[in-house]
Design a protein around this motif. Sequence first.
Motif, PDB file in Angstrom:
ATOM      1  N   GLY A 148       1.775  -6.633   0.362  1.00 12.83           N
ATOM      2  CA  GLY A 148       0.348  -6.946   0.233  1.00 12.83           C
ATOM      3  C   GLY A 148      -0.101  -7.307  -1.178  1.00 12.83           C
ATOM      4  N   ASP A 155      -6.510   0.286  -3.870  1.00 13.78           N
ATOM      5  CA  ASP A 155      -7.422   0.808  -2.839  1.00 13.78           C
ATOM      6  C   ASP A 155      -8.258   1.972  -3.372  1.00 13.78           C
ATOM      7  OD1 ASP A 155      -6.405  -1.062  -1.097  1.00 13.78           O
ATOM      8  OD2 ASP A 155      -5.001   0.312  -0.137  1.00 13.78           O
ATOM      9  N   ASN A 168      -1.837 -11.052  -4.594  1.00 19.05           N
ATOM     10  CA  ASN A 168      -2.755 -11.075  -5.743  1.00 19.05           C
ATOM     11  C   ASN A 168      -2.565 -12.333  -6.602  1.00 19.05           C
ATOM     12  OD1 ASN A 168      -3.296 -10.243  -8.771  1.00 19.05           O
ATOM     13  ND2 ASN A 168      -4.582  -8.970  -7.463  1.00 19.05           N
ATOM     14  N   ASP A 225       1.437  -7.091   5.888  1.00 19.42           N
ATOM     15  CA  ASP A 225       2.253  -6.703   7.041  1.00 19.42           C
ATOM     16  C   ASP A 225       2.114  -7.678   8.211  1.00 19.42           C
ATOM     17  OD1 ASP A 225       3.125  -4.591   5.635  1.00 19.42           O
ATOM     18  OD2 ASP A 225       2.010  -3.059   6.742  1.00 19.42           O
ATOM     19  N   ASP A 274      -9.045  -8.397  -6.641  1.00 22.36           N
ATOM     20  CA  ASP A 274      -8.497  -9.726  -6.910  1.00 22.36           C
ATOM     21  C   ASP A 274      -9.640 -10.744  -7.092  1.00 22.36           C
ATOM     22  OD1 ASP A 274      -7.129 -12.134  -6.870  1.00 22.36           O
ATOM     23  OD2 ASP A 274      -5.968 -11.716  -5.069  1.00 22.36           O
ATOM     24  N   GLY A 287      -7.539  -4.159  -2.598  1.00 14.59           N
ATOM     25  CA  GLY A 287      -6.842  -5.221  -3.331  1.00 14.59           C
ATOM     26  C   GLY A 287      -7.589  -6.550  -3.339  1.00 14.59           C
ATOM     27  N   GLY A 296       0.825  -1.210   0.000  1.00 14.32           N
ATOM     28  CA  GLY A 296       0.000   0.000   0.000  1.00 14.32           C
ATOM     29  C   GLY A 296       0.856   1.256   0.000  1.00 14.32           C
TER      30      GLY A 296
HETATM   31  O1  KG4 Z   1       2.063  -4.924   2.838  1.00 16.06           O
HETATM   32  P1  KG4 Z   1       0.734  -4.415   3.263  1.00 16.06           P
HETATM   33  O2  KG4 Z   1      -0.078  -5.277   4.197  1.00 16.06           O
HETATM   34  O3  KG4 Z   1       0.847  -3.032   3.977  1.00 16.06           O
HETATM   35  C1  KG4 Z   1       1.697  -2.015   3.545  1.00 16.06           C
HETATM   36  O4  KG4 Z   1       2.899  -2.063   3.906  1.00 16.06           O
HETATM   37  O5  KG4 Z   1       1.174  -1.170   2.787  1.00 16.06           O
HETATM   38  O6  KG4 Z   1      -0.085  -4.089   1.931  1.00 16.06           O
HETATM   39  C2  KG4 Z   1      -1.404  -3.607   1.932  1.00 16.06           C
HETATM   40  C3  KG4 Z   1      -1.835  -3.346   0.496  1.00 16.06           C
HETATM   41  C4  KG4 Z   1      -3.205  -2.694   0.374  1.00 16.06           C
HETATM   42  O7  KG4 Z   1      -3.104  -1.627  -0.538  1.00 16.06           O
HETATM   43  C5  KG4 Z   1      -4.077  -3.816  -0.183  1.00 16.06           C
HETATM   44  O8  KG4 Z   1      -5.153  -3.355  -0.990  1.00 16.06           O
HETATM   45  C6  KG4 Z   1      -3.094  -4.611  -0.989  1.00 16.06           C
HETATM   46  O9  KG4 Z   1      -1.900  -4.585  -0.224  1.00 16.06           O
HETATM   47  N1  KG4 Z   1      -3.525  -6.011  -1.189  1.00 16.06           N
HETATM   48  C7  KG4 Z   1      -3.775  -6.541  -2.395  1.00 16.06           C
HETATM   49  C8  KG4 Z   1      -4.216  -7.874  -2.161  1.00 16.06           C
HETATM   50  N2  KG4 Z   1      -4.204  -8.093  -0.810  1.00 16.06           N
HETATM   51  C9  KG4 Z   1      -3.766  -6.937  -0.233  1.00 16.06           C
HETATM   52  N3  KG4 Z   1      -3.686  -6.026  -3.635  1.00 16.06           N
HETATM   53  C10 KG4 Z   1      -4.013  -6.822  -4.673  1.00 16.06           C
HETATM   54  N4  KG4 Z   1      -4.472  -8.094  -4.532  1.00 16.06           N
HETATM   55  C11 KG4 Z   1      -4.573  -8.664  -3.300  1.00 16.06           C
HETATM   56  N5  KG4 Z   1      -5.012  -9.916  -3.173  1.00 16.06           N
END
Ligand code: KG4
Length: 361
Positions: free
Chosen positions: A294, A158, A298, A326, A175, A171, A125
């Motif tokens: 995150g 997002d 996907n 995270d 997905d 996300g 994110g």
């Molecule tokens: O790594 P993370 O948990 O937190 C940060 O360090 O930002 O990533 C969160 C991000 C969010 O924008 C979320 O929408 C995205 O990862 N995300 C995804 C999926 N699962 C989480 N984006 C695309 N497809 C997914 N399955």
Amino acid sequence: MVRDGAEVLSNVIASQIGTHARYGGVVPELASREHLRNIVPVVRAALEQAGCGFSELDAIAVTEGPGLAGALLVGVMYAKGLAFALKKPLIAVNHLEGHIHAVLLEARKQQEDLPQPAMALVVSGGHTHLYLAEEAGGVWRYKNVGRTVDDAAGEAFDKVAKLLGLGYPGGPWIDGLAPHGNPRAVAFGPVNVKQKPYRAAQEQSPRFLFSFSGMKTAVLRYVQTHALAESIEKRRRALAGLPNAKLEDALALCDAETLNLIASFQRGVIDDLARKTFAAAEQFHSASIVASGGVAANRELRTRFLAEGKKRKLPVAFPSLALSTDNAAMIAAAAWPKFVAGDRAGELLTAEPSLALGSAS
Ligand code: KG4
Ligand code: ZN
């Protein structure tokens, strides 16, 4: 809690999704308040689940940055206090390094070494960064060879989900819905970011630049020119009334045109991530590819990266889904080689909201 950088004994997550969902994004003040409220019970639960007491810890690892200042400070101050009281070593970890070590942790556990150097895509994110990662004498080194010039890929997921009246974080919704649409229905062309003309430096060490804000604007324009606003509002209201909405609920509220738009947007983002990551791997003679953060959860990204890796005979590794987003285990895993090398945080350790990882190319 992680043993020897390889075995997860516990990995407790205090999710704040419920707190931020109604705002469609993370609210910094609420995030630090929630951290303050959760840190003591979360550490207690982690020890309890691992069946271990404070005295049995070898060291305490904490995220130094990058991230939101208030949230980072809560962690850093608590960890400093704990380390001081317990007389244990304190190890500072970069959040992005943590994402890369989510993959290395699982490779270590399976005793499978990742061929090096690895091209690591950290896609979340807050970040869309490429690092050339390599270990020598137990110490990991990173060279930043790519980044986004505007939004991170997860941020684009997002924002587009919010724009289309879907839930937060976006996300997982996109997905889940994308396979129900036609990814070729709406054209999202390749994103080519003009590089600054430092030609000699570029040729020696090229940088790979991402940009996702244009794609988000293209979705907005499509919504406006195809008069989708009314159906989006209907979907937003219906989903807001279903606090535990499932994919089927969202699917029932999306027409074919919206599903096509979602599928095309996702395809555009994944195409761009794959194209530049593999080009960077080729350019820097990487022996493997790592994708974490995150967005690496996907499904289309995973399928696409694995297929491309197979074609090019390049091993591709992801963290398990639980370690993609995270989590604390990845921070403990990244701390392990530092612990072994005797790398300790200084007394002046503080939160570093804009902390960079490694050297720039
Ligand atoms: O790594 P993370 O948990 O937190 C940060 O360090 O930002 O990533 C969160 C991000 C969010 O924008 C979320 O929408 C995205 O990862 N995300 C995804 C999926 N699962 C989480 N984006 C695309 N497809 C997914 N399955
Ligand atoms: Zn993250």
